[in-house]
Design an enzyme around this catalytic site. Structure first.
Site, mmCIF file in Angstrom:
data_model
loop_
_atom_site.group_PDB
_atom_site.id
_atom_site.type_symbol
_atom_site.label_atom_id
_atom_site.label_comp_id
_atom_site.label_asym_id
_atom_site.label_seq_id
_atom_site.Cartn_x
_atom_site.Cartn_y
_atom_site.Cartn_z
ATOM 1 N N LYS A 1 -25.934 -7.718 33.392
ATOM 2 C CA LYS A 1 -27.346 -8.036 33.171
ATOM 3 C C LYS A 1 -28.055 -8.361 34.475
ATOM 4 O O LYS A 1 -29.224 -8.049 34.647
ATOM 5 C CB LYS A 1 -27.491 -9.217 32.197
ATOM 6 C CG LYS A 1 -27.187 -8.829 30.763
ATOM 7 C CD LYS A 1 -27.659 -9.894 29.791
ATOM 8 C CE LYS A 1 -27.342 -9.477 28.351
ATOM 9 N NZ LYS A 1 -27.715 -10.501 27.378
ATOM 10 N N LYS B 1 -22.851 1.672 22.392
ATOM 11 C CA LYS B 1 -23.110 0.894 21.193
ATOM 12 C C LYS B 1 -24.614 0.894 20.869
ATOM 13 O O LYS B 1 -25.434 0.881 21.789
ATOM 14 C CB LYS B 1 -22.630 -0.530 21.509
ATOM 15 C CG LYS B 1 -22.641 -1.502 20.370
ATOM 16 C CD LYS B 1 -21.923 -2.790 20.797
ATOM 17 C CE LYS B 1 -22.663 -4.006 20.253
ATOM 18 N NZ LYS B 1 -21.972 -5.263 20.455
ATOM 19 N N LYS C 1 -30.881 -2.310 20.940
ATOM 20 C CA LYS C 1 -32.312 -2.306 21.153
ATOM 21 C C LYS C 1 -32.655 -1.944 22.596
ATOM 22 O O LYS C 1 -33.625 -1.246 22.855
ATOM 23 C CB LYS C 1 -32.765 -3.730 20.845
ATOM 24 C CG LYS C 1 -34.195 -4.035 20.886
ATOM 25 C CD LYS C 1 -34.349 -5.452 20.334
ATOM 26 C CE LYS C 1 -35.042 -6.396 21.322
ATOM 27 N NZ LYS C 1 -36.366 -5.973 21.707
#
Ligand code: TRP
Length: 344
Positions: free
Chosen positions: A119, A202, A205
């Site tokens: 991230k 996967k 969003k």
């Protein structure tokens, strides 16, 4: 209120991350939460403290997202009498325990968390809030507060759970037995749902709306997304996750919503084209999503009732969490606060 039970305890958490949960959350996690309410003493937490670690939503937006996840969890079948459903920020015990765990976590140890590395890689480590760095330690607190035996999580959370176990063992060793050391619980039935546009990843969003089916999508949107799902060119309906991930993913979704298996889905659609399979998948998703969305809307129309449900969940959670914090603080050596003399 005393929670007396001999069932093994589970705890899991879900972020209030958008307007709606998506198919992957539901089939991969939430559906199992519902089935585990019976055999386990189940605690389910909407982790709003975690939701401000990256790109925090506007305050009113965060509140609304939290209500939406709660309504959707109820619509999915969580029974607030049977499990403890609560919002993380309602219990000060979470950050209270998290602080102590931060103090026994190595800087290097925390730096090795791959989710943080992923991230933070996007916009650079220097630009991240410290909260993203300590995210896994707050998650460890979520788990250890409830003396959790099993944590139903996906593969992507395995490393965080390993950290949680290490912290529990380290604390117990240093300060005496305080925490149950939890085990990951990856149920056999948990389906890993892939992105419809990029079936190597996967469903998420963050990979964009075209590959993600939201449970709030209307019938025509669902149908469009499924019909445009990326498959392959060989035209044979066969379940093969390696060679045919896109098609296999659709078969998994269909099997899940029709209480079937991918073998049976394969037998039913073998020899037919992908079009027929896609129509059937769209129908089975819509048959679930429509009543689900209706029930979610009804629940959202009564925020006072949602508040009551969450107050009950927080009260049940607090009986366990407060006792754990008391024990942990005492074992660390914090002076116990005496009760104030009563006025008058
Ligand atoms: N990190 C988890 C996720 O992104 C969410 C989470 C927070 C969680 N606290 C938890 C999951 C405790 C299980 C247990 O999915």
């Amino acid at each position: 209120m005393q929670v007396v039970t001999t069932k093994p305890r589970v705890l899991s958490g879900i972020q209030p991350s958008g307007e709606s949960m998506q198919l992957g959350n539901y089939l991969g996690a939430v559906r199992n939460w519902v089935s585990m309410q019976d055999g386990f003493d189940a605690f389910y937490c909407v982790v709003d403290l975690h939701a401000i670690t990256v790109e925090p939503p506007a305050p009113e937006e965060l509140r609304q997202r939290t209500r939406i996840v709660v309504a959707q969890l109820l619509a999915a079948g969580l029974d607030p009498q049977q499990c403890s459903l609560f919002v993380q920020s309602h219990l000060a015990e979470h950050p209270q325990l998290s602080w102590v765990l931060e103090c026994i976590t190595g800087f290097g140890e925390a730096s090795r968390m791959t989710q943080f590395k992923d991230k933070s890689a996007k916009s650079g480590v220097e630009r991240q809030g410290v909260g993203l760095f300590t995210y896994p330690i707050l998650m460890a607190a979520d788990i250890l507060l409830y003396q959790t035996n099993f944590v139903p999580v996906g593969e992507d959370q395995r490393q965080h759970l390993e950290l949680t176990r290490n912290l529990a063992q380290r604390f117990n060793q240093r300060y005496g037995d305080t925490f149950v050391v939890p085990e990951p619980y990856i149920p056999k039935e948990a389906a890993k749902i892939l992105d419809l546009q990029d079936p190597s990843a996967k469903m998420s969003k963050s990979r964009g709306d075209a590959g993600t089916v939201y449970l709030s999508d209307d019938a025509s949107t669902i149908s469009k997304k499924i019909k445009r799902a990326v498959t392959d060119a060989d035209g044979e309906v066969r379940y093969d996750l390696q060679a045919k991930p896109g098609l296999s993913n659709l078969m998994t979704i269909h099997a899940a919503f029709t209480n079937s298996t991918t073998e049976k889905v394969e037998a039913e659609f073998a020899g037919g084209g992908y079009g027929a399979l896609k129509s059937a998948v769209a129908d089975s998703v819509i048959a679930f999503a429509e009543p689900f969305a209706r029930r979610t809307r009804e629940l959202l129309e009564d925020p006072a009732e949602l508040d009551r449900i969450l107050a009950l969940g927080a009260a049940k959670a607090r009986t366990v969490a407060a006792e754990t914090v008391r024990a942990a603080y005492s074992n660390v050596g914090f002076l116990a606060p005496a009760s104030a003399p009563t006025a008058g």
